[in-house]
Design an enzyme around this catalytic site. Sequence first.
Site, PDB file in Angstrom:
ATOM      1  N   GLY A 116       2.032   2.565  -2.646  1.00 45.90           N
ATOM      2  CA  GLY A 116       1.467   3.281  -3.792  1.00 45.90           C
ATOM      3  C   GLY A 116       0.110   3.898  -3.455  1.00 45.90           C
ATOM      4  CB  ALA A 144      -0.995   0.031   1.154  1.00 44.71           C
TER       5      ALA A 144
HETATM    6  O1  RIB Z   1      -2.188  -1.942  -2.891  1.00 43.91           O
HETATM    7  C1  RIB Z   1      -2.180  -2.877  -1.872  1.00 43.91           C
HETATM    8  C2  RIB Z   1      -3.475  -3.637  -1.839  1.00 43.91           C
HETATM    9  O2  RIB Z   1      -3.598  -4.393  -3.008  1.00 43.91           O
HETATM   10  C3  RIB Z   1      -3.609  -4.621  -0.709  1.00 43.91           C
HETATM   11  O3  RIB Z   1      -4.100  -4.041   0.473  1.00 43.91           O
HETATM   12  C4  RIB Z   1      -4.489  -5.695  -1.298  1.00 43.91           C
HETATM   13  O4  RIB Z   1      -5.743  -5.777  -0.709  1.00 43.91           O
HETATM   14  C5  RIB Z   1      -4.559  -5.397  -2.783  1.00 43.91           C
HETATM   15  O5  RIB Z   1      -5.758  -4.866  -3.144  1.00 43.91           O
END
Ligand code: RIB
Length: 305
Positions: free
Chosen positions: A251, A249
């Site tokens: 990004g 996460a």
């Molecule tokens: O970008 C990270 C997310 O990608 C995670 O939290 C997972 O759920 C996926 O959707």
Amino acid sequence: MLPIQVIGSLNIDLTVVLPRFHLPGETLTGQDFRVYPGGKGGNQAVAAARLGAQVYFVGMVGEDDNGRLYQRVMQEEGIRADGVGITSEAPTGVALIEVDSKGENRIAVVPGANALVEDAFVEEKQGYPPEKKVCMLQLEIPLYSVTRAAQRARQRGDIVVLDPAPAIPLQDSLLGYVDYITPNEGELSRLTGLPTGTLEEAEAAARQLLERGAGHVVAKLGGNGCLYVDQERAIHAPGFQVKVVDTTAAGDSFNAGLAFALANGYETERMLRFANAVGACSTTGAGAQSAMPTFEQAEAMLKRD
Ligand code: RIB
């Protein structure tokens, strides 16, 4: 400050920490297992709310424990969830995540209820709040819903931010509704068919997206910061050096920082540095959402370097 509307996915992340990613057919013993709220939409909403934005969510959970867990998360984070539907036709989305000793991740997503976020449902919820907003989109709900949501947002005068993740081929018609598209290097390469290994290559690929209709490209370069490209200029904003625990996460947090900056009318260079700082902070703790910073924590990161 403009409100932020996130139209997207809500997953529960089942996260295993491993010494390294395992090979096909191999059984490997993990060091830790946790259950976290996640999903690119949910992560972006939580990160924006932590920064202090008024956040409105449009999405779907299943009528199950995971869905109830996520509803509690949104309440605790102060996210307006009137636009979150509950379905008995599919379970809440789930992601299986491996995190290695360097904090890198591999993710497999089972969309569940996210796949039921149809255009008609989004259309019914999207008009609230009625004022101009920053509209954040990703690609974990049906692509047609994303395209139509972007089109309506553009018609309403909202600022449209698309995170093209996970990467799938995109029509130029969608790019034409997008003010800011925020691929990482791999997504930029997959979207354009071009190499993105150097800043020059990434800029050339970003220019292809501009030619195809996107308003601005902000390419996320991990520890190397980000590259902003518009019709006139390219700006590389270097990243922040932090002790990385988990990049899951990062990004999404970056995108929330960008949306928060747009909602507050930051000038471009400040916006890029702020988004980098929010993304960097988020990598310093385990799980998608645990280390997402408050505004003060992001500002402290900015002052540190
Ligand atoms: O970008 C990270 C997310 O990608 C995670 O939290 C997972 O759920 C996926 O959707």
